[in-house]
Design an enzyme around this catalytic site. Sequence first.
Site, short mmCIF file in Angstrom:
data_model
loop_
_atom_site.label_atom_id
_atom_site.label_comp_id
_atom_site.label_asym_id
_atom_site.label_seq_id
_atom_site.Cartn_x
_atom_site.Cartn_y
_atom_site.Cartn_z
N CYS A 380 41.55 -36.30 16.58
CA CYS A 380 40.75 -36.11 17.85
C CYS A 380 41.90 -36.32 19.07
CB CYS A 380 39.55 -36.80 17.84
SG CYS A 380 38.63 -36.25 19.28
N HIS A 519 36.79 -35.46 12.70
CA HIS A 519 36.85 -36.89 12.39
C HIS A 519 36.81 -36.87 10.74
CE1 HIS A 519 36.89 -38.75 16.01
NE2 HIS A 519 36.38 -37.89 16.49
N GLU A 521 37.52 -38.98 8.66
CA GLU A 521 37.14 -40.37 8.28
C GLU A 521 35.69 -40.57 7.90
OE1 GLU A 521 37.25 -40.99 12.90
OE2 GLU A 521 38.30 -39.71 11.37
#
Length: 547
Positions: A380, A519, A521
Site C-alpha cells: 500500500c 494488502h 497479508e
Amino acid sequence: MARFIFITGGVVSSLGKGLASAALGALLQARGFTVRLRKLDPYLNVDPGTMSPFEHGEVFVTDDGAETDLDLGHYERFTGVAARATDSISSGRIYSNVLERERRGDYLGKTIQVIPHVTNEIKDFIATGEDEVDFMLCEIGGTVGDIEGLPFFEAIRQFSQDKPRGQCIFMHLTLLPYIKASGELKTKPTQHSVKELRSIGIAPDVLVCRSEGPIPAKEREKLALFCNVRPDSVIAAQDLKSIYEAPLAYHREGLDQAVLDAFQINPAPKPDLSKWEDVSDRVFNAEGEVRVAIVGKYTQLEDAYKSIAEALTHGGMANRVKVKAEWIDAEIFEREDPGPWLEGFNAILVPGGFGERGTEGKMKAAQFARTRGVPYLGICLGMQMAVIEAARNVAELHDAGSEEFDHEAGKKRFTPVVYHLKEWVQGNAMVKRKIGDDKGGTMRLGSYTAHLLKDSKVAGIYGSTVIEERHRHRYEVDIKYRKQLEACGMVFSGMSPDGRLPEIVEWKDHPWFIGVQFHPELKSKPFAPHPLFADFVRAAVEVSRLV
C-alpha cells in the site's frame, strides 16, 4: 439451525478472547462441523476504520469491503472461513441503525429505548445467516461490567431465552493471577467476574481461565464449586510460545469436548488435528532463521501490523524457517543513515499507513533495498513510497510526491505521482469520491481483481495472471508516469481490469523488489501461506545463505 456459543471476558481485557474463539472454531471444524465467528464490540465508533492504530491495532478488511476488528483476522487465519460485513458490529453501528429506522418512521412513533429496540437490533445481527452453519461463535468485546457492554449482555441473555433449550451456551474467559509473594493462584477475581455475569442473568457453561501455568486440582474444584460449572468445564489457558499452538493446547485441556458436552452432543465425532500438528511442527522445528526489517510508522504497537507479522510467520512455515521480524520506526531514517540499521537484515518490508509522518524514512528504506539488491516488499503506502523514490532518484522527477501530503499540509509542494483517487469501477458500477467526503468507509475497500503481466515475477509467484486481493486506500499511483518509470526499469506488472489503476510494480533487474497496492497479508493463513509472503521469505533465505 445453528447452535450459538457466546464468548465473554472478565477481570481484565486483552486476555485472548479472540484467539480462544478462533481456536475453538478450528477444533469444531476438525470434528467435521461448519462454523462462523462474529465480533460484537461495545465502543461507539461505527467501525474501527477511522480509529488510530495506536487505539485499536490494525483494521482488518473483508472481501465485501467492511473495516473490522483485528480479531476477525484471527478467525480467518484459524478457520479459513472468509469473514463478511455481517460478522462485525459495534455499538456505534447498532445505534446508527436504530436512529436511521426511527427517522424513517419504522417504529411508528414509539419511544425508542435500549430494551427492546437496541437489544432487538443486536439480536437481529446475531441471527443473520444462522441457517448456514452448525455453530455460530459470537465474541463480546470488552469485559463484563463495562457500562457500554450492558446492552450486548442483555441481548445475548434474551437471545438464549428466545431459542429452544440447549441451543445456546456461554463461555467466559477470565484471569487467574499468580501472587508471587504468597505463592498462590488466586480464584477470587474469577469468582467476582462470574458473580457479575450471573447478576445480569447469564450463567457460564464453560470457564476458560488464563494463567501462567497449569491449574491445580484444588483450585479447579474451587472454581467449579463457586462458579457453578462442572470441574471438567474449567479449562486452563496457559501462556503459549506460539498462537498456533492454541488449537492443540485447548484440545488437550478438553475445551472442544466441554463445549460439545454442554450441547449434549454425544457421541461427538473424533477430531482430525493433522493440519494443526503439521502447523505446530513447522513452527517449532524450523531449519534456519531469517531477519526481516519492518520499517513502519506505528511500530510502538505491534498489533498495528498484526496480519503482516502473522503472514511473515506463515511465509516462514512455507520455507521451514523462523522469521525474526524486527520493527524499525521509519522516522529514524529521516535523521540517520539507514545503512547501519538495515545492513544485517535479509529482507525489508514497508507496510501501509496514512499521513506524511515517517514517509521520507520509508523512501530511504526502499532506496536502500533497491540499490543494495535486498529483497523488498512494499504494501500500500510501501508501494507508493517505492514509486516516489524511483521517480525522484531514477526518473529525475525531483519534486515527486503524494497529493495526500499536500492535502495534509494545505499547500502544493509536490508533483503528484500519487494522487487522490476520485473514481473507480466496483463490480458494474462507477464509484465517485471527493476530497471533502466523510473519512469512514469511503476508501477503495474490499476485494478487487488485478491482471498480471504474463512474464512478470508476480505472475510466476501467483501461478496466474488474474488475482483477487483486498484493498484499503484512497490514494493511487498515477498511470501517466508509467512510461517514464518503465523506461528506467520499474515494471507495472499488475493493473486493474480497466488498465487505469496500478496494482503491482517490480524492478526488472532486482533479485526481489515488489510493491503492491493491496494488502496480501489479510488473506494469509498458517495452513495456506500467501504466495507473495512465501516467496518473499524464500528470497530472504537465499540472501541469508549468501552472507
